[in-house]
Design a protein around this motif. Structure first.
Motif, PDB file in Angstrom:
ATOM      1  N   VAL A  51      -0.816 -11.225 -42.329  1.00 40.59           N
ATOM      2  CA  VAL A  51      -0.296 -12.841 -41.933  1.00 40.59           C
ATOM      3  C   VAL A  51       0.173 -13.017 -40.424  1.00 40.59           C
ATOM      4  O   VAL A  51      -0.233 -13.697 -39.673  1.00 40.59           O
ATOM      5  CB  VAL A  51       0.853 -13.288 -42.900  1.00 40.59           C
ATOM      6  CG1 VAL A  51       1.431 -14.584 -42.499  1.00 40.59           C
ATOM      7  CG2 VAL A  51       0.280 -13.292 -44.400  1.00 40.59           C
ATOM      8  N   VAL A  52       0.828 -11.554 -39.883  1.00 39.98           N
ATOM      9  CA  VAL A  52       1.376 -11.819 -38.826  1.00 39.98           C
ATOM     10  C   VAL A  52       0.194 -11.597 -37.724  1.00 39.98           C
ATOM     11  O   VAL A  52       0.163 -12.388 -36.791  1.00 39.98           O
ATOM     12  CB  VAL A  52       2.330 -10.428 -38.453  1.00 39.98           C
ATOM     13  CG1 VAL A  52       2.590 -10.320 -37.119  1.00 39.98           C
ATOM     14  CG2 VAL A  52       3.584 -10.821 -39.264  1.00 39.98           C
ATOM     15  N   ILE A  53      -1.005 -10.891 -37.844  1.00 38.96           N
ATOM     16  CA  ILE A  53      -1.819 -10.787 -36.856  1.00 38.96           C
ATOM     17  C   ILE A  53      -2.884 -11.820 -36.837  1.00 38.96           C
ATOM     18  O   ILE A  53      -3.337 -12.440 -36.014  1.00 38.96           O
ATOM     19  CB  ILE A  53      -2.817  -9.667 -37.112  1.00 38.96           C
ATOM     20  CG1 ILE A  53      -3.498  -9.315 -38.241  1.00 38.96           C
ATOM     21  CG2 ILE A  53      -1.754  -8.163 -37.077  1.00 38.96           C
ATOM     22  CD1 ILE A  53      -4.546  -8.135 -38.167  1.00 38.96           C
ATOM     23  N   GLY A  54      -3.040 -12.696 -38.076  1.00 40.88           N
ATOM     24  CA  GLY A  54      -3.896 -13.799 -38.318  1.00 40.88           C
ATOM     25  C   GLY A  54      -3.131 -14.959 -37.602  1.00 40.88           C
ATOM     26  O   GLY A  54      -3.883 -15.806 -37.148  1.00 40.88           O
ATOM     27  N   GLY A  55      -1.936 -15.246 -37.919  1.00 39.39           N
ATOM     28  CA  GLY A  55      -1.095 -16.415 -37.630  1.00 39.39           C
ATOM     29  C   GLY A  55      -0.214 -16.824 -38.661  1.00 39.39           C
ATOM     30  O   GLY A  55      -0.617 -17.580 -39.500  1.00 39.39           O
TER      31      GLY A  55
END
Length: 344
Positions: free
Chosen positions: A262-266
């Motif tokens: 979730v963090v790297i995707g957005g």
């Protein structure tokens, strides 16, 4: 004379993405007819991770509930699948639904406890509850205690006739679960309650001043998310056919990797978990043989993205190119301008 104004949510990019997504989904539905067994298992795992990431994103990215203990409901759902099929005599498909209902019910008293905490204390509280779940199921000797148990052969065979049919069914269940979760979150965010969540995400104090019941909204999201997470947990361990406390309540597998996705995707976007899941599995399939170096590379990737693109990969692309594949915000269209309505 004022220019004519049209308020819309759709964009040409979203419509094109919808057509492309439909084609991709149809191809994936037919995967049992063109993909090998290993490919189907990998795709099934990707779908379930995508569902977990989408649910965690709803919880943290919109409701502001940063949980590091969602493995509690993954493991609970897995154990309920085994308990309901072995002792309750339910068909596995009914047991999956039952696991979701029980997961939502058990989350009510859990929420009553941890919602008394705020910020980092809330995150720690969710992890503590997950450990309580793990230690509790480790004491249930009927389900194998600390060493775990396997799903009986007769229950596995009751799913479908033949190994190929069972593998296809497991694959379709995983794909259906991912699509159902994404559709549910999408339509939730387009509803009035979704507007409340978006307001909470943007400014909780302002949302409260507008009359939004912050506690009730977060509570409902937590219960629904927990129930759906339990369903995904049941599907995960239906694929594995074996469960143990350490595997079922693994913070690394079911929370750390999901947060990374979730963090790297957005975070706070519907597109983010999709991008993050693709990146995560590309890295895993390419670098997993490197052992601990693989985990170090994951950490390095996360750090670089958070420094260079704090809103994640999709957040960076959306901000730079104005992309929106899932139209949630309103757009005010004039004859010469096209801009988002403030607060949309």
């Amino acid at each position: 004379m004022s220019q004519p104004v049209t308020i819309t949510r759709g964009t040409s990019a979203a419509r094109m993405a919808g057509v492309a997504a439909l084609i991709i989904v149809l191809a994936l539905v037919a995967a049992p007819y063109w993909a090998g067994r290993a490919d189907m298992r990998l795709l099934g795992e990707i779908y379930l991770y995508l569902a977990l990431a989408t649910l965690w994103n709803l919880l943290a990215g919109y409701a502001g509930l940063v949980s590091v203990g969602q493995q509690a409901f993954v493991g609970f759902g897995g154990y309920m699948l085994f308990a309901l099929t072995i002792f309750g005599g339910l068909h596995p498909l009914l047991a999956i639904a039952g696991a979701g209902v029980l997961g939502a019910l058990i989350s009510v008293p859990v929420a009553g406890l941890i919602f008394r905490l705020r910020g980092a204390y809330f995150a720690i509280g969710t992890w503590v509850m997950a450990e309580v779940f793990r230690l509790s199921f480790a004491q249930v000797s009927a389900l194998g205690g600390g060493s775990g148990t396997s799903l009986p052969t007769d229950i596995v065979r009751s799913m479908a006739d033949g190994r190929s049919a069972r593998e296809a069914l497991s694959y379709w269940l995983a794909l259906g679960a991912a699509l159902a979760v994404m559709a549910a979150v999408y339509f939730l965010l387009r509803s009035r309650r979704g507007l409340a969540l978006t307001a909470i995400r943007d400014n909780e104090l302002a949302a409260s001043s507008l009359g939004i019941d912050i506690w009730r909204t977060k509570f409902c999201v937590y219960v629904v998310t927990s129930g759906l997470t339990a369903v995904i947990g049941a599907l995960l361990f239906l694929q594995k056919l074996r469960i143990s406390p350490d595997a079922a309540f693994s913070v690394n597998d079911w929370t750390a990797f999901v947060i990374f996705i979730v963090v790297i995707g957005g975070i706070g976007t519907l597109e983010g978990p999709i991008i993050g899941t693709i990146v995560f599995f590309l890295l895993r399939e390419t670098l997993a043989d490197l052992g601990t170096v693989y985990l170090m590379i994951l950490g390095l990737v996360a750090i670089v993205i958070m420094l260079r693109a704090p809103k994640g990969i999709w957040g960076f692309l959306a901000e730079r190119y104005g992309l929106e594949l899932f139209p949630l915000s309103y757009r005010v269209r004039h004859s010469k301008t096209d801009k988002k309505r403030p607060g949309g």
